[in-house]
Motif scaffolding. Structure first.
Motif: not given
Length: 99
Positions: A87-90, A92-94, A96-98
């Motif tokens: 969690p917190g990695s790019p 992971w963020k990508r 989660k954003a989807r």
């Protein structure tokens, strides 16, 4: 591949997860991989006659086999993959954003 590669990988991942809240995911993985690299270098110095008998960088350049390379490389790859998926990695963020 033998059991030591799996052992080193499991130990590295456990320590990375343990140190992650304190120093961050990349530093935690780097620390444990550096420990395994130092261990392999020390073993190679010992194979050459010990630290007092060989030149300074002897363990870094001599006695490396596929087994000793994999003892360092498998934890390094596993820690890199875990750092990318935490969690917190790019990545992971990508993902989660989807959602």
């Amino acid at each position: 591949m033998n059991i030591t590669h799996l052992e080193h990988t499991v130990i590295a991942l456990l320590f990375q997860a343990l140190f992650w809240p304190l120093v961050g995911r990349w530093v935690a993985g780097s620390l444990i991989v550096a420990v395994f690299l130092g261990r392999e270098i020390a073993q190679h110095e010992y194979a050459g006659g010990g630290a007092n008998e060989v030149w300074y960088l002897y363990g870094l350049f001599n006695h490396w086999s596929l087994d000793s390379v994999l003892d360092v490389l498998t934890p390094a790859i596993a820690c890199t993959v875990l750092a990318l998926l935490m969690p917190g990695s790019p990545l992971w963020k990508r993902v989660k954003a989807r959602r």
